[in-house]
Write an enzyme that holds these catalytic residues in place. Structure first.
Site, PDB file in Angstrom:
ATOM      1  CB  CYS A   1      -3.377   5.374   1.750  1.00  0.00           C
ATOM      2  SG  CYS A   1      -2.773   6.592   0.906  1.00  0.00           S
TER       3      CYS A   1
ATOM      4  CB  CYS B   1      -0.754  -0.022   1.082  1.00  0.00           C
ATOM      5  SG  CYS B   1      -0.251   0.426   2.744  1.00  0.00           S
TER       6      CYS B   1
END
Lengths: 128, 395
Positions: A104, A35
């Protein structure tokens, strides 16, 4: 480059409290390289208070600024106070984060909470 | 503060000669090439001269050049234009996994319409293996689209070998040459391609200038219907200043091809050596030799690309990255993923593209800055600390 606030740029260019506390009371890790962001928080607890907190962060400008801000916010707080620090608060303290960075990269409070949980687990084990 | 652009693939200044040639077509020679009167004469002549220069750059007949507003549009005209032109013998399209989004996203849409798509894998350098193409071709295949060189990592594809396989089966072959044109010798006959995409802004021409080469006999359906400009393949009044600039840039690129390419390859290699000699844990992406002369692509282990990019910008150095944080979609580059690069290395990737202001004198500064920044970010990277611990326990 995303539009970052002055506060974000300040923490990104001069990150505070980098590293790992020696002999940590608790360790919390979140994220992974897939990620793009990864944080490891270590805390030193004394009398239910976060005496010291440090972090290691792999990630974008926002992730680094978030880690730095969380470390500043948590230092000296009681565990109960530190548990109340939310990702949203962190973003606010940083003068906001770009929309796509909100979920994120804004993981600092989660990592801190994990470090506190880790400490509390260890306490239970040693008490039990 | 001094600034060093290492991101000329994203945008480069116009060649001065190109700009000079364009100016009068904004103000004095503003006529419409389609006009019946003489105001259209000069623009029309200039447009045909540009077409000629662009054709010469790729060894093509100028009648095959269709002007577009970008390489993306040319790619769309090639793929959708071909697919939609008349009834086809099948419904299968082959491309490589490392094509530009302007090819890949069309294929996604076409898949939704029922077309079958095969994306060929690439080797660790980013090259397509002709054997893979041979295996993928079926009697239903109606188009093969494989780029000439990759715009991100610079790897040059074996287009001649690939197109020969398609030609054997009478399948049209398209190549997106937008990253390659102007930087390496291209000849549509030698390459054996039926459709080829070009972009003027990739070799110091203006933005908004693109073209598709269409081999005689290849039928396309226009994406924009209307007037009969561009032989009916693209309606709309021609953007004459951009076309003129595009043509001039093609002429300058052709005349200087060898010199530019040699100069940049030497400078690129010098930069590469300097970086690799002084910064530990760097990884080269793309083919070591068989790559575009102005392109260098590296991954800085243990750190993330946006942080690198921001720090480099603070030092006056502009680069781009394939990390997920630098993309709007928050996904790391599909090209780097296709190479089989680890997520961590894909995140720490930097694309460095040289351009007209690049010079050897800047290499020490670039090396020093990237070295310091890598060290600083590694010092706060959990991945680096983990690596050090493992090294220590192995020692």
């Amino acid at each position: 480059m995303p539009e970052y606030s002055e506060k974000v740029m300040d923490h990104f260019s001069k990150p505070r409290n980098i590293g790992e506390v020696s002999d940590p009371s608790g360790v919390g890790e979140v994220g992974n390289p897939v990620c793009g962001d990864m944080m490891k928080f270590t805390i030193k607890v004394k009398d239910d208070r976060i005496e010291d907190v440090k972090y290691l962060t792999f990630g974008c400008g926002a992730a680094i600024a978030v880690s730095s801000m969380v470390s500043e916010m948590a230092k000296g707080k009681t565990l109960e106070e530190a548990k109340k620090i939310s990702n949203k608060q962190v973003a606010e303290e940083l003068g906001g984060l770009p929309g796509n960075k909100m979920h994120c990269s804004n993981l600092g409070a989660d990592a801190l909470h994990k470090a506190i949980e880790d400490y509390e687990e260890k306490q239970k084990v040693s008490a039990g | 503060m001094k600034t060093i652009n290492l991101d000329y693939a994203a945008g480069a200044p116009l060649d001065r000669a190109v700009l000079d040639k364009m100016i009068s077509f904004f103000t004095e020679d503003y006529g419409n090439p389609s006009s019946g009167h003489s105001l259209g004469d000069k623009p029309r002549k200039a447009m045909e001269e540009a077409r000629q220069n662009i054709a010469l750059l790729i060894g093509a007949d100028s009648k095959g050049i269709v002007f577009t507003a970008s390489a993306s549009e040319a790619n769309n005209l090639a793929v959708k234009g071909l697919i939609k032109a008349g009834k086809k013998k099948g419904d299968h399209i082959i491309a490589s996994a490392v094509e530009h989004f302007s090819v890949l996203n069309q294929l996604k849409s076409l898949q939704k319409e029922g077309y079958k798509v095969t994306l060929l894998p690439v080797d660790s350098y980013g090259a397509v293996n002709p054997e893979q193409l041979e295996k993928a071709i079926t009697d239903q295949t109606i188009l093969v689209s494989i780029q000439t060189a990759n715009p991100e990592i610079g790897t040059i594809q074996p287009v001649e070998k690939l197109s020969a396989l398609a030609r054997d089966k009478e399948i049209p072959f398209h190549t997106d040459a937008s990253a390659a044109a102007g930087w390496m010798e291209l000849d549509v006959e030698k390459m054996g391609v039926d459709l080829l995409t070009l972009a003027g802004d990739q070799f110091y021409g203006p933005k908004g200038s693109g073209a598709l080469y269409v081999r005689r006999g290849v039928r396309l359906m226009p994406l924009i219907e209307g007037g009969i400009q561009e032989r009916g393949l693209r309606a709309g009044t021609e953007n004459i200043p951009a076309i003129v600039g595009f043509g001039e840039a093609a002429k300058v690129a052709r005349e200087n091809l060898e010199e530019r390419s040699k100069k940049f390859a030497a400078l690129r290699d010098e930069l590469k050596e300097s970086l690799f000699n002084s910064i530990p844990h760097l990884h080269l992406n793309g083919h070591p030799e068989n790559r575009l002369s102005r392109n260098l692509h590296v991954s800085v282990s243990f750190v993330e690309g946006e942080a690198l990019l921001m720090r480099l910008q603070m030092a006056g150095i502009y680069v781009s990255s394939g990390s997920s944080c630098t993309s709007q979609a928050l996904k790391s580059s599909h090209v780097l993923t296709a190479l089989g690069l680890s997520p961590e290395l894909a995140q720490g990737s930097l694309q460095l593209t040289l351009g007209p202001e690049s010079k050897a004198e800047d290499i020490p500064y670039i090396t020093e800055q990237l070295g310091e920044i890598a060290a600083l970010l590694r010092n706060m990277s959990p991945l680096y600390h983990q690596y050090l611990k493992e090294e220590n326990s192995n020692a």
